[in-house]
Design a protein around this motif. Structure first.
Motif, PDB file in Angstrom:
ATOM      1  N   GLY A  23      -7.849  -8.720 -15.998  1.00 22.11           N
ATOM      2  CA  GLY A  23      -6.441  -8.979 -16.308  1.00 22.11           C
ATOM      3  C   GLY A  23      -5.775  -7.970 -17.204  1.00 22.11           C
ATOM      4  N   TRP A  24      -6.544  -7.057 -17.762  1.00 21.72           N
ATOM      5  CA  TRP A  24      -5.991  -6.096 -18.719  1.00 21.72           C
ATOM      6  C   TRP A  24      -4.997  -5.127 -18.072  1.00 21.72           C
ATOM      7  CZ3 TRP A  24      -5.839  -6.967 -23.548  1.00 21.72           C
ATOM      8  CH2 TRP A  24      -6.884  -7.596 -24.221  1.00 21.72           C
ATOM      9  N   THR A  25      -5.240  -4.774 -16.818  1.00 23.56           N
ATOM     10  CA  THR A  25      -4.373  -3.793 -16.162  1.00 23.56           C
ATOM     11  C   THR A  25      -2.933  -4.296 -16.084  1.00 23.56           C
ATOM     12  OG1 THR A  25      -6.215  -2.968 -14.830  1.00 23.56           O
ATOM     13  CG2 THR A  25      -4.004  -2.443 -14.072  1.00 23.56           C
ATOM     14  N   THR A  26      -2.760  -5.538 -15.700  1.00 24.68           N
ATOM     15  CA  THR A  26      -1.413  -6.125 -15.634  1.00 24.68           C
ATOM     16  C   THR A  26      -0.786  -6.201 -17.016  1.00 24.68           C
ATOM     17  OG1 THR A  26      -2.052  -7.434 -13.694  1.00 24.68           O
ATOM     18  CG2 THR A  26      -0.077  -8.127 -14.878  1.00 24.68           C
ATOM     19  N   PHE A  27      -1.556  -6.608 -18.005  1.00 22.53           N
ATOM     20  CA  PHE A  27      -1.048  -6.684 -19.370  1.00 22.53           C
ATOM     21  C   PHE A  27      -0.563  -5.317 -19.838  1.00 22.53           C
ATOM     22  CE2 PHE A  27      -1.765  -6.273 -23.973  1.00 22.53           C
ATOM     23  CZ  PHE A  27      -0.975  -7.318 -24.452  1.00 22.53           C
ATOM     24  N   SER A  28      -1.338  -4.288 -19.578  1.00 25.46           N
ATOM     25  CA  SER A  28      -0.985  -2.940 -20.043  1.00 25.46           C
ATOM     26  C   SER A  28       0.235  -2.399 -19.320  1.00 25.46           C
ATOM     27  CB  SER A  28      -2.179  -1.999 -19.869  1.00 25.46           C
ATOM     28  OG  SER A  28      -3.245  -2.389 -20.716  1.00 25.46           O
ATOM     29  N   GLN A  29       0.322  -2.640 -18.024  1.00 26.42           N
ATOM     30  CA  GLN A  29       1.523  -2.234 -17.287  1.00 26.42           C
ATOM     31  C   GLN A  29       2.766  -2.885 -17.887  1.00 26.42           C
ATOM     32  OE1 GLN A  29       0.766  -3.349 -13.232  1.00 26.42           O
ATOM     33  NE2 GLN A  29      -0.777  -1.767 -12.922  1.00 26.42           N
ATOM     34  N   ASN A  30       2.676  -4.191 -18.126  1.00 30.20           N
ATOM     35  CA  ASN A  30       3.818  -4.923 -18.673  1.00 30.20           C
ATOM     36  C   ASN A  30       4.179  -4.445 -20.074  1.00 30.20           C
ATOM     37  OD1 ASN A  30       3.747  -6.345 -16.302  1.00 30.20           O
ATOM     38  ND2 ASN A  30       3.024  -8.258 -17.183  1.00 30.20           N
ATOM     39  N   LEU A  31       3.159  -4.098 -20.863  1.00 30.25           N
ATOM     40  CA  LEU A  31       3.402  -3.612 -22.217  1.00 30.25           C
ATOM     41  C   LEU A  31       4.128  -2.271 -22.207  1.00 30.25           C
ATOM     42  CD1 LEU A  31       3.013  -3.661 -25.298  1.00 30.25           C
ATOM     43  CD2 LEU A  31       0.766  -2.625 -24.937  1.00 30.25           C
ATOM     44  N   ILE A  32       3.646  -1.335 -21.389  1.00 27.62           N
ATOM     45  CA  ILE A  32       4.280  -0.015 -21.325  1.00 27.62           C
ATOM     46  C   ILE A  32       5.719  -0.144 -20.819  1.00 27.62           C
ATOM     47  CG2 ILE A  32       4.179   2.289 -20.300  1.00 27.62           C
ATOM     48  CD1 ILE A  32       1.979   1.699 -22.373  1.00 27.62           C
ATOM     49  N   ILE A  33       5.933  -0.972 -19.827  1.00 25.61           N
ATOM     50  CA  ILE A  33       7.284  -1.188 -19.314  1.00 25.61           C
ATOM     51  C   ILE A  33       8.178  -1.791 -20.394  1.00 25.61           C
ATOM     52  CG2 ILE A  33       8.670  -2.548 -17.680  1.00 25.61           C
ATOM     53  CD1 ILE A  33       6.314  -2.214 -15.697  1.00 25.61           C
ATOM     54  N   TYR A  34       7.647  -2.760 -21.130  1.00 25.53           N
ATOM     55  CA  TYR A  34       8.416  -3.397 -22.209  1.00 25.53           C
ATOM     56  C   TYR A  34       8.821  -2.375 -23.268  1.00 25.53           C
ATOM     57  CZ  TYR A  34       9.385  -6.186 -26.379  1.00 25.53           C
ATOM     58  OH  TYR A  34       9.963  -6.702 -27.519  1.00 25.53           O
TER      59      TYR A  34
END
Length: 220
Positions: free
Chosen positions: A140-151
């Motif tokens: 699940g980390w990949t989705t979290f990191s994508q969302n964080l960078i986008i945020y």
């Protein structure tokens, strides 16, 4: 899992915690830590978010996953706690810091000070099984990191992103301002011949000044 964070992260975490993937990520973390030896300490997984507010981030240095040896990982990419031998990648980073800015950081691999001065040292995979790199890539980390960078890109357009290695470079597609990206090889001994002499720290400080920001205090 209780997630502590500095002021300013509430909006991001309040949004993520409602999403099915994030609930599953936390369940996966709980399962892995109960059944295996994992790093960093469970209480340190999100420690980076307690050290710096989003508004104070000047530079994001993206790592892959935590050190997978005993007592090494401390929740910040490339960092180790005081008293722990500096891993080879960190030694190579310090070599370049010395060459670029004449700063000797070899006595301590603890980079908390960098975070408190605006450097967000982020591993896109926040946990790892002992001696097994990338073991938590698919929990699940990949989705979290994508969302964080986008945020971060949505709330700030002046953050500098340092992408070391092919894995980190994959995240360039989530960074809106391409002029604020610094790319290079990974500091690992396997790719140090390509990493060295690229003047990363000079480039970071140059872009900060160009963006009318105070340069980072890279000293201990």
């Amino acid at each position: 899992m209780l997630i502590k964070c500095a002021v300013g992260w509430e909006e991001f975490f309040d949004n993520e915690i409602k999403k099915p993937y994030f609930k599953q990520l936390l369940k996966n973390i709980d399962r892995e830590y109960k059944s295996k030896i994992c790093y960093p300490k469970k209480t340190d997984i999100f420690r980076l978010f307690t050290l710096i507010e989003p508004k104070n981030i000047k530079v994001v240095i993206i790592g892959q996953d935590p050190y997978h040896g005993p007592s090494q990982a401390n929740g910040l990419a490339f960092s180790v706690n005081n008293g722990i031998k500096n891993p080879p990648s960190l030694v190579n980073i310090f070599h370049e810091l010395k060459k670029d800015l004449e700063i000797d950081h070899y006595d301590s691999g603890n980079l908390d000070h960098w975070s408190k001065n605006g450097v967000f040292l982020y591993n896109t995979i926040g946990s790892v099984v002992t001696k097994t790199p990338l073991s938590h890539k698919n929990i699940g980390w990949t989705t979290f990191s994508q969302n964080l960078i986008i945020y971060l890109n949505e709330i700030r357009d002046d953050i500098i992103y340092v992408l070391w290695g092919n894995y980190a470079k994959q995240y360039s597609k989530y960074i809106f301002n391409k002029d604020n990206i610094i790319k290079g090889a990974h500091p690992s001994p396997f790719s140090y011949s390509l990493f060295k002499d690229q003047q990363f720290f000079l480039k970071i400080n140059y872009l900060l000044l160009k963006n009318k920001k105070k340069i980072i205090d890279w000293k201990m």
